[in-house]
Design a protein around this motif. Structure first.
Motif, mmCIF file in Angstrom:
data_model
loop_
_atom_site.group_PDB
_atom_site.id
_atom_site.type_symbol
_atom_site.label_atom_id
_atom_site.label_comp_id
_atom_site.label_asym_id
_atom_site.label_seq_id
_atom_site.Cartn_x
_atom_site.Cartn_y
_atom_site.Cartn_z
ATOM 1 N N ILE A 64 0.836 -1.206 0.000
ATOM 2 C CA ILE A 64 0.000 0.000 0.000
ATOM 3 C C ILE A 64 0.865 1.248 0.000
ATOM 4 C CG2 ILE A 64 -1.615 1.341 1.411
ATOM 5 C CD1 ILE A 64 -2.834 -1.374 2.256
ATOM 6 N N ARG A 65 1.910 1.265 0.811
ATOM 7 C CA ARG A 65 2.805 2.430 0.853
ATOM 8 C C ARG A 65 3.507 2.638 -0.482
ATOM 9 N NH1 ARG A 65 5.544 1.829 6.806
ATOM 10 N NH2 ARG A 65 3.745 2.602 7.958
ATOM 11 N N GLN A 66 3.917 1.568 -1.134
ATOM 12 C CA GLN A 66 4.580 1.690 -2.439
ATOM 13 C C GLN A 66 3.633 2.288 -3.477
ATOM 14 O OE1 GLN A 66 7.805 1.490 -1.560
ATOM 15 N NE2 GLN A 66 8.134 0.513 -3.502
ATOM 16 N N LYS A 67 2.361 1.902 -3.434
ATOM 17 C CA LYS A 67 1.397 2.407 -4.406
ATOM 18 C C LYS A 67 1.018 3.859 -4.143
ATOM 19 C CE LYS A 67 0.980 -1.163 -6.960
ATOM 20 N NZ LYS A 67 1.440 -1.132 -8.330
ATOM 21 N N LEU A 68 1.036 4.296 -2.872
ATOM 22 C CA LEU A 68 0.603 5.643 -2.524
ATOM 23 C C LEU A 68 1.717 6.688 -2.609
ATOM 24 C CD1 LEU A 68 -1.773 4.986 0.498
ATOM 25 C CD2 LEU A 68 -2.379 5.425 -1.888
ATOM 26 N N THR A 69 2.975 6.271 -2.505
ATOM 27 C CA THR A 69 4.068 7.248 -2.553
ATOM 28 C C THR A 69 4.433 7.549 -4.003
ATOM 29 O OG1 THR A 69 5.704 5.490 -2.387
ATOM 30 C CG2 THR A 69 5.053 6.570 -0.343
#
Length: 109
Positions: A64-69
Motif C-alpha cells: 500500500i505504501r509503495q502504491k501511494l508514494t
C-alpha cells in the motif's frame, strides 16, 4: 507485540473512543473484536503462525505504501528499440543513452 498487534490495539482504542462519542454499536463491536484478537495473538503459543500473520500484514502495508508514494523516476521508451529506461525526475532536459541499442535521444525529466 508485533506490528499487527500494535495496529489491532490502535484500532480498538480508536473504536472505543468513537463509541463514547457516537454511541455506535458497530464501533463497539469492531473495537472489542480487535481487542480480543490482539489478546488472542499476544498469548498464543503458535508463534510460527503468528509470525506468518504479521509478515502478511507487513507485506500488505508495504504494498500500500509503495502504491501511494510518488515515484522519483520517470520511465521513457527508446524510440528506436522500445527499451524502457528509468530517469530521475527534476533534472531538466537530459540526453538519454539507450543501453540496448545505443541510440541517444533527449527528453525532459
Amino acid at each position: 507485540m508485533d506490528q499487527l498487534n500494535h495496529f489491532l490495539l490502535g484500532t480498538a482504542v480508536v473504536c472505543v473512543v468513537l463509541n463514547w462519542i457516537l454511541h455506535s454499536r458497530v464501533c463497539y463491536v469492531v473495537g472489542m473484536a480487535a481487542l480480543i484478537l490482539c489478546y488472542f495473538r499476544m498469548f498464543s503459543k503458535n508463534l510460527g503462525k503468528r509470525m506468518r500473520e504479521n509478515e502478511a500484514f507487513r507485506n500488505g502495508i508495504y504494498f500500500i505504501r509503495q502504491k501511494l508514494t510518488p515515484s522519483d523516476y520517470r520511465i521513457y521508451r527508446c524510440p528506436n528499440c522500445g527499451q524502457k529506461i528509468r530517469i530521475p525526475k527534476g533534472k531538466g532536459r537530459v540526453s538519454i543513452h539507450c543501453p540496448k541499442c545505443g541510440n541517444d535521444f533527449i527528453r525532459k525529466s
